[in-house]
Design a protein around this motif. Sequence first.
Motif, PDB file in Angstrom:
ATOM      1  N   LEU A 150      -7.299  10.235 -17.568  1.00  0.00           N
ATOM      2  CA  LEU A 150      -7.218  11.264 -18.605  1.00  0.00           C
ATOM      3  C   LEU A 150      -6.485  10.728 -19.833  1.00  0.00           C
ATOM      4  N   ASP A 151      -5.391  10.012 -19.610  1.00  0.00           N
ATOM      5  CA  ASP A 151      -4.642   9.435 -20.725  1.00  0.00           C
ATOM      6  C   ASP A 151      -5.492   8.434 -21.506  1.00  0.00           C
ATOM      7  N   LEU A 152      -6.188   7.566 -20.782  1.00  0.00           N
ATOM      8  CA  LEU A 152      -6.997   6.537 -21.431  1.00  0.00           C
ATOM      9  C   LEU A 152      -8.198   7.142 -22.154  1.00  0.00           C
ATOM     10  N   ALA A 153      -8.785   8.180 -21.560  1.00  0.00           N
ATOM     11  CA  ALA A 153      -9.904   8.850 -22.228  1.00  0.00           C
ATOM     12  C   ALA A 153      -9.424   9.526 -23.500  1.00  0.00           C
ATOM     13  N   ASP A 154      -8.239  10.119 -23.437  1.00  0.00           N
ATOM     14  CA  ASP A 154      -7.688  10.793 -24.610  1.00  0.00           C
ATOM     15  C   ASP A 154      -7.388   9.802 -25.736  1.00  0.00           C
ATOM     16  N   ALA A 155      -7.003   8.580 -25.357  1.00  0.00           N
ATOM     17  CA  ALA A 155      -6.661   7.573 -26.358  1.00  0.00           C
ATOM     18  C   ALA A 155      -7.875   6.831 -26.900  1.00  0.00           C
ATOM     19  N   SER A 156      -9.002   6.904 -26.189  1.00  0.00           N
ATOM     20  CA  SER A 156     -10.183   6.131 -26.581  1.00  0.00           C
ATOM     21  C   SER A 156     -10.943   6.793 -27.731  1.00  0.00           C
ATOM     22  N   GLU A 157     -11.468   5.946 -28.601  1.00  0.00           N
ATOM     23  CA  GLU A 157     -12.326   6.422 -29.687  1.00  0.00           C
ATOM     24  C   GLU A 157     -13.796   6.184 -29.373  1.00  0.00           C
ATOM     25  N   ASP A 158     -14.069   5.558 -28.226  1.00  0.00           N
ATOM     26  CA  ASP A 158     -15.445   5.235 -27.828  1.00  0.00           C
ATOM     27  C   ASP A 158     -15.973   6.368 -26.938  1.00  0.00           C
ATOM     28  N   PRO A 159     -16.980   7.119 -27.367  1.00  0.00           N
ATOM     29  CA  PRO A 159     -17.503   8.234 -26.555  1.00  0.00           C
ATOM     30  C   PRO A 159     -17.995   7.790 -25.183  1.00  0.00           C
ATOM     31  N   ALA A 160     -18.607   6.606 -25.100  1.00  0.00           N
ATOM     32  CA  ALA A 160     -19.119   6.130 -23.808  1.00  0.00           C
ATOM     33  C   ALA A 160     -17.983   5.828 -22.844  1.00  0.00           C
ATOM     34  N   GLU A 161     -16.938   5.185 -23.346  1.00  0.00           N
ATOM     35  CA  GLU A 161     -15.797   4.888 -22.480  1.00  0.00           C
ATOM     36  C   GLU A 161     -15.107   6.178 -22.047  1.00  0.00           C
ATOM     37  N   ARG A 162     -14.978   7.104 -22.975  1.00  0.00           N
ATOM     38  CA  ARG A 162     -14.339   8.369 -22.651  1.00  0.00           C
ATOM     39  C   ARG A 162     -15.097   9.093 -21.546  1.00  0.00           C
ATOM     40  N   ALA A 163     -16.432   9.129 -21.647  1.00  0.00           N
ATOM     41  CA  ALA A 163     -17.242   9.798 -20.631  1.00  0.00           C
ATOM     42  C   ALA A 163     -17.125   9.095 -19.281  1.00  0.00           C
ATOM     43  N   LEU A 184      -8.486  16.819  -5.879  1.00  0.00           N
ATOM     44  CA  LEU A 184      -8.392  16.062  -7.125  1.00  0.00           C
ATOM     45  C   LEU A 184      -9.174  16.733  -8.250  1.00  0.00           C
ATOM     46  N   GLN A 185     -10.254  17.424  -7.914  1.00  0.00           N
ATOM     47  CA  GLN A 185     -10.975  18.161  -8.952  1.00  0.00           C
ATOM     48  C   GLN A 185     -10.102  19.261  -9.528  1.00  0.00           C
ATOM     49  N   ARG A 186      -9.332  19.932  -8.681  1.00  0.00           N
ATOM     50  CA  ARG A 186      -8.399  20.949  -9.164  1.00  0.00           C
ATOM     51  C   ARG A 186      -7.320  20.318 -10.040  1.00  0.00           C
ATOM     52  N   LEU A 187      -6.890  19.124  -9.674  1.00  0.00           N
ATOM     53  CA  LEU A 187      -5.899  18.423 -10.487  1.00  0.00           C
ATOM     54  C   LEU A 187      -6.421  18.158 -11.897  1.00  0.00           C
ATOM     55  N   THR A 188      -7.603  17.576 -12.004  1.00  0.00           N
ATOM     56  CA  THR A 188      -8.143  17.253 -13.332  1.00  0.00           C
ATOM     57  C   THR A 188      -8.496  18.520 -14.109  1.00  0.00           C
ATOM     58  N   HIS A 189      -8.971  19.553 -13.425  1.00  0.00           N
ATOM     59  CA  HIS A 189      -9.319  20.805 -14.093  1.00  0.00           C
ATOM     60  C   HIS A 189      -8.084  21.436 -14.735  1.00  0.00           C
ATOM     61  N   ALA A 190      -6.941  21.370 -14.031  1.00  0.00           N
ATOM     62  CA  ALA A 190      -5.712  21.935 -14.587  1.00  0.00           C
ATOM     63  C   ALA A 190      -5.104  21.014 -15.641  1.00  0.00           C
ATOM     64  N   ALA A 191      -5.182  19.692 -15.408  1.00  0.00           N
ATOM     65  CA  ALA A 191      -4.542  18.749 -16.325  1.00  0.00           C
ATOM     66  C   ALA A 191      -5.232  18.688 -17.681  1.00  0.00           C
ATOM     67  N   VAL A 192      -6.560  18.868 -17.719  1.00  0.00           N
ATOM     68  CA  VAL A 192      -7.284  18.699 -18.976  1.00  0.00           C
ATOM     69  C   VAL A 192      -6.861  19.731 -20.018  1.00  0.00           C
ATOM     70  N   GLU A 193      -6.266  20.823 -19.571  1.00  0.00           N
ATOM     71  CA  GLU A 193      -5.767  21.813 -20.525  1.00  0.00           C
ATOM     72  C   GLU A 193      -4.628  21.258 -21.373  1.00  0.00           C
ATOM     73  N   ARG A 194      -3.971  20.207 -20.900  1.00  0.00           N
ATOM     74  CA  ARG A 194      -2.894  19.580 -21.664  1.00  0.00           C
ATOM     75  C   ARG A 194      -3.420  18.505 -22.619  1.00  0.00           C
ATOM     76  N   TYR A 195      -4.723  18.309 -22.629  1.00  0.00           N
ATOM     77  CA  TYR A 195      -5.343  17.293 -23.488  1.00  0.00           C
ATOM     78  C   TYR A 195      -6.319  17.986 -24.444  1.00  0.00           C
ATOM     79  N   PRO A 196      -5.837  18.500 -25.574  1.00  0.00           N
ATOM     80  CA  PRO A 196      -6.714  19.271 -26.468  1.00  0.00           C
ATOM     81  C   PRO A 196      -7.858  18.455 -27.071  1.00  0.00           C
ATOM     82  N   ARG A 197      -7.727  17.122 -27.088  1.00  0.00           N
ATOM     83  CA  ARG A 197      -8.804  16.298 -27.657  1.00  0.00           C
ATOM     84  C   ARG A 197      -9.943  16.055 -26.678  1.00  0.00           C
ATOM     85  N   LEU A 198      -9.740  16.382 -25.409  1.00  0.00           N
ATOM     86  CA  LEU A 198     -10.761  16.114 -24.399  1.00  0.00           C
ATOM     87  C   LEU A 198     -11.617  17.344 -24.152  1.00  0.00           C
TER      88      LEU A 198
END
Length: 457
Positions: A150-163, A184-198
Amino acid sequence: MNTVTRPRILVVGGGFAGVACVRRLERKLSPWAADITLVTPTSYQLYMPLLPQVASGVLTPQSVALSLRRSTKYRTRIIPGGAIGVDLRSKVCVIRTITDRTVTEPYDYIVLAPGSITRTFDIPGLTDHAYGMKTLAEAAYIRDHVIAQLDLADASEDPAERAARLQFVVVGGGYAGTETAACLQRLTHAAVERYPRLDPGLIKWHLIDIAPKLMPELGEKLGRSAQEILTRRGIEISLGVSIAKAGPEEVTFTDGRVIPTHTLIWTAGVVASPLIATLDAETVRGRLAVNADMCLPGHDGVFALGDSAAVPDLAKGEGAVCPPTAQHALRQGRQVADNVIATLAGRPLRPYHHKDLGLVVDLGGTDAVSKPLGVELRGLPAQVAARGYHWTALRTNVAKARVMTNWLLNSVAGDDFVRTGFQSRQRAKLGDFEYTHAYLTPEQVRAHVEEAGRRVR
């Protein structure tokens, strides 16, 4: 003057079976009746059914690691290391200690409970790019890794890498894989709310299994219920499918699909510890063939149980063997201890007989499916049954207090999604957590024992 030495009982393995055996021996044998030794690479018993909750941050690692040294009342000598070979004729176990020394340990009676390792296949790239869910270190590593994506996807500017970083693949449709994917799906579902760019829609979880049904052990209805719950959450389930090859940035399914991902979690079953192959004894699908009293035929004083032994399942009938589950390992450990004591006293041994209590599957939150004593449960009642079973199965009151506190705190306060940085600069491999390369061949075991004997003389 003649000296009488106490019988030496060696227990190999600090899992459910081994620890249950040791604790019962300590309770039922007087201190002068026998010397008890336990060989285990870690000084704790791991409550493995709760590892998915450690990976998802619901529980802390310490809450499922039950210390073997917490109380001073236990008199068992612990050898920190792993058994890498056993010479049944000489009654000697070869041990590699945590300092990488190879030592020999003689015994009069041996209880083999080395457990199992992750089952892998000859799939290109699998052992280099997949992660398992078999050890405490793996669960902690996977949590760090998933949050890092999640951190690396948030920092990436490459749409393919982010996906690609937001796609996750879990292989194995048994209860371990299903719980891992669900938690783990519940973990990412809850965590993504802290990443407004994702974009939350980019997070995709895939659960695949070569079997035609999800968790066939639960039966048709409950298996279908679990599948519906996971599908409703957005987890894509593919049955009759496995992995054709794995790479650092993509996984190819056997149906031809190529999934860009940096996360492949492998939970496709277990096999008996490689220690069993060093015995040069008969096996059943890799597990040591034993009698119903868990004695090894043709070898006095040798007992085997748990995941590494094909213990006849008398409750199911002719030809059935006990599945490699915690409930059987725990009860087999107690029964073997009683049989060892009976052997010391010259009494007949009792066969192992236990009716399976069923399975409980915790899917996180209020989602669960359980089948205790054949009763099918879903939703909150199933969740109560699942967590109630796990809680009561914990061996110590300290562990019960920690787990209950973690559950309550997580339900009220949620997760902070903090990663520890565990091996953050080095990508781990499946084999980094299970030392499968350390075992000797039967010929090497005999040669090592003979050499050790010559040094003693």
